[in-house]
Structure formats: structure tokens, C-alpha cells
Design an enzyme around this catalytic site. Structure first.
Site, PDB file in Angstrom:
ATOM      1  N   HIS A 139      -5.578   9.607   6.329  1.00 14.24           N
ATOM      2  CA  HIS A 139      -5.072   8.490   5.541  1.00 14.24           C
ATOM      3  C   HIS A 139      -4.426   8.665   4.542  1.00 14.24           C
ATOM      4  CE1 HIS A 139      -7.436   5.067   7.592  1.00 14.24           C
ATOM      5  NE2 HIS A 139      -7.689   6.159   8.441  1.00 14.24           N
ATOM      6  N   HIS A 260     -10.723  11.999  16.919  1.00 16.25           N
ATOM      7  CA  HIS A 260     -11.693  10.934  16.945  1.00 16.25           C
ATOM      8  C   HIS A 260     -12.825  11.435  17.796  1.00 16.25           C
ATOM      9  CE1 HIS A 260      -8.524   7.377  16.488  1.00 16.25           C
ATOM     10  NE2 HIS A 260      -8.900   7.807  15.516  1.00 16.25           N
TER      11      HIS A 260
END
Length: 348
Positions: A139, A260
Site C-alpha cells: 500500500h 495473498h
């Protein structure tokens, strides 16, 4: 013998003599063997080691005095002190008094700096925190826009924690705040470098690839433009377009999506970094949900589901599902590229 003298740093040490020398306890010569001379002598090696240890001790005593020096000089002295014990006496360490700077092999200084940072990270790191720290990397770096030359790995995430896309990342920042507070006492480290290295350590702790990255990222003083992170609802075409704006290929998109596998998205063991993400994508469990097995619909994000429906992405998903080593190699390269996105590098 090759001889080196530590400079005075513009009389900035309290206790320097009026002629510009170091305090008397630190006014020593560091001597190292010249190339090719008696390198295999145990007696000589012990003697050289003792001289270096004595010099380091003297430097440490000096550094505990109040030192009124510039940030750059202080950082270099501290890094030198930390790195001397692990440097081979056979390496050339050259110190120059010209312009009050000394020339140390850049890679050795950077490696010493990295080890200091990673040591502090390991003190607070746990497998349960790994997914959050890795998400923090994505991010921070994920705001990069190649065409606009905005965003990237610059520590801006600390100003962006109130954005909905960054919900929960304040916990990961708090973990690293402890590390940064400890490091700020002895050296300067940017948020960008700290976050990038925290991701490296999180991956290693969870069984992922060992990644070496360059240090020297500078922090921004303001948030990056909003709306640059890939949305969870994007289809494959949208994901590919988003990653293309950041300079990433379809292969790199798929490899990075493998992150993930960590966390609570339902891809295997939440604290093991492996290729189970791709294996489960191929099974498409969300399409097989039935009464009593409703949880299958909760596996992965809509963007994860979209990847396996795209032929170009599916080719790489299949490759990585069958070859974990290939996945690790490609992920390491893509990670290095990610944490170098949009970086403004520190200069000495």
C-alpha cells in the site's frame, strides 16, 4: 602496512585538541595488512584483530561523549563502528580527511546499516504480524503512477492511514514505530526503507524467499494522490491496466498477487508463504459453495477470482501452482521492483 587515520570532523568532538586532532583516547592509527602479505599467519591475524578491537573500543568511548556533528557524519561514524567487527581485515578500508569525508566501500556500509535495521525488526516481528507488514509494503509502494511520476515507495502511507483502502494498517505502523524509535537513537532510517525491509523479514519468517534490497529511500512529507491502489472489485482487464500504469507486466501482477497466501483470505496456512494461493485458485472453491459449505464463498477477493478467468493470467497461475521455486524467484524480482517504484534515492 596500509594505514588509515580517522579525521576530526571539523573539531566537532568535545575534547579535540586545538590542532584539529581527535581526543587523545581516540588518536590512534588503524592498520590493516597490505594485499598479499602474510594473510595466513594465525599470530598476525590475532594481533590485527586485537588492534581493531582496541580501535573500536576507543571509537565507542569517544561516541559516548556529546558529539555535535552533522547528520551525515554522525551516521557514517555509527555505521563504521557497527560494521568494523564484521569486516574482514583483508578488505581495503580507506579514510580521507579531504572535505571531512571518508571513502568506505558503499556496499559494506549499506550491508551494516541493513543488518542493524533488520535486527531491530526481528525483535518485534511475529508470524501473526507478517501479513499486515507485507500489506503495508504494497500500500505504500502501490500508489506509484509511472506516467505522472507520482507516488511509490516513499513512506507516504503514514499520512494515509485514514483512507478506507488502508483500514487496519495503523496496527502495522505502530509495530514499526517501536523499531524506528529505537533506531533513531543511533542512526537515520527512512520509513520507506524500514517498511521495505520489514516486508523482506516478514517473508523470510514465513518461509518465503530471501530477498536482498537496496537501501537509501527518501521519505516524502505529504500523502500521495488517492485512488491509485488496485480496487478489490477489479476484473482481470482492470487489474492488468492498473499494474501496467505502475510499470508491471502480467507475469509480475500474478506473482505479486501470490502475497495473498499470507493472512486470512483463505489460501492455505495464513502464516506460511508458499504457492498454495495458485493451487487453490485453480480449484475455484468459491464456485463450489453449497449448503453447509458457505465459507467457500469467502475465499479470496473478487480480484483474485478474476485472475483465474483470464487466459493470460491463468498461464502464470498454472506455472506457479506447479513450481514453487519459480514462483519464489519471480516474486523476489517483482518485490524488488515494487519497493524501488518511484523512489528518490539518498545521496552521500
Amino acid at each position: 602496512m596500509a594505514t588509515a587515520v580517522l579525521p576530526c570532523w571539523k573539531h566537532s568532538f568535545k575534547g579535540c585538541d586545538p590542532n584539529g586532532g581527535l581526543p587523545h583516547q581516540c588518536h590512534k592509527l588503524l592498520q590493516f595488512p597490505a594485499h598479499g602479505r602474510q594473510r595466513n599467519s594465525p599470530v598476525r591475524a590475532r594481533s590485527e584483530g586485537k588492534r581493531i578491537t582496541t580501535a573500536i573500543s576507543d571509537i565507542n568511548r569517544c561516541s559516548r561523549q556529546e558529539i555535535l556533528i552533522g547528520t551525515h557524519s554522525r551516521r557514517m561514524i555509527l555505521l563504521l563502528t557497527a560494521s568494523l567487527p564484521v569486516m574482514s581485515v583483508q578488505n581495503d578500508l580507506q579514510f580521507f580527511t579531504s572535505n571531512d569525508k571518508f571513502n568506505v566501500h558503499a556496499t559494506e556500509v549499506e550491508e551494516a546499516e541493513g543488518e542493524i535495521i533488520k535486527t531491530e525488526i526481528r525483535k518485534v516481528l511475529a508470524k501473526a504480524k507478517a501479513a499486515g507488514l507485507l500489506r503495508l509494503v504494497f500500500h505504500d509502494a502501490g500508489t506509484f503512477n509511472m506516467a505522472k511520476n507520482t507516488g511509490g515507495m516513499n513512506g507516504s502511507i503514514i499520512y494515509e492511514l485514514d483512507r478506507p483502502a488502508n483500514a487496519g494498517l495503523d496496527r502495522s505502523v505502530k509495530v514499526l514505530e517501536k523499531v524506528k524509535a529505537a533506531l533513531d537513537v543511533i542512526m537515520q532510517v527512512s520509513w520507506a526503507d524500514l517498511i521495505a525491509l520489514a516486508g523482506v523479514e516478514a517473508l523470510a519468517l514465513c518461509g518465503g524467499p530471501n530477498i536482498r534490497i537496496k537501501l537509501g529511500r527518501q521519505d516524502t512529507k505529504s500523502p500521495d494522490p488517492d485512488g491509485e491502489l488496485p480496487e478489490e472489485s477489479l476484473n482481470a482487464s482492470g487489474l492488468k491496466e492498473c499494474f501496467q500504469r505502475k510499470g508491471f507486466s502480467v507475469q509480475e501482477l500474478v506473482a505479486l498477487s501470490g502475497a495473498h497466501t499470507l493472512g486470512n483470505k483463505g489460501f492455505g496456512n495464513p502464516t506460511n508463504f508458499d504457492n498454495s494461493y495458485f493451487q487453490i485458485l485453480l480449484e475455484r472453491p468459491w464456485m463450489k459453495a453449497s449448503k453447509g459449505n458457505e465459507m467457500a464463498t469467502m475465499i479470496g477477493l473478487p480480484s483474485d477470482h478474476a485472475l483465474v478467468e483470464d487466459d493470460e493470467c491463468l498461464r502464470w497461475i498454472t506455472t506457479y501452482a506447479n513450481d514453487q521455486n519459480k514462483f519464489f524467484d519471480d516474486f523476489a524480482k517483482a518485490y524488488d521492483k515494487l519497493v524501488n517504484s518511484g523512489v528518490h534515492w539518498r545521496t552521500l
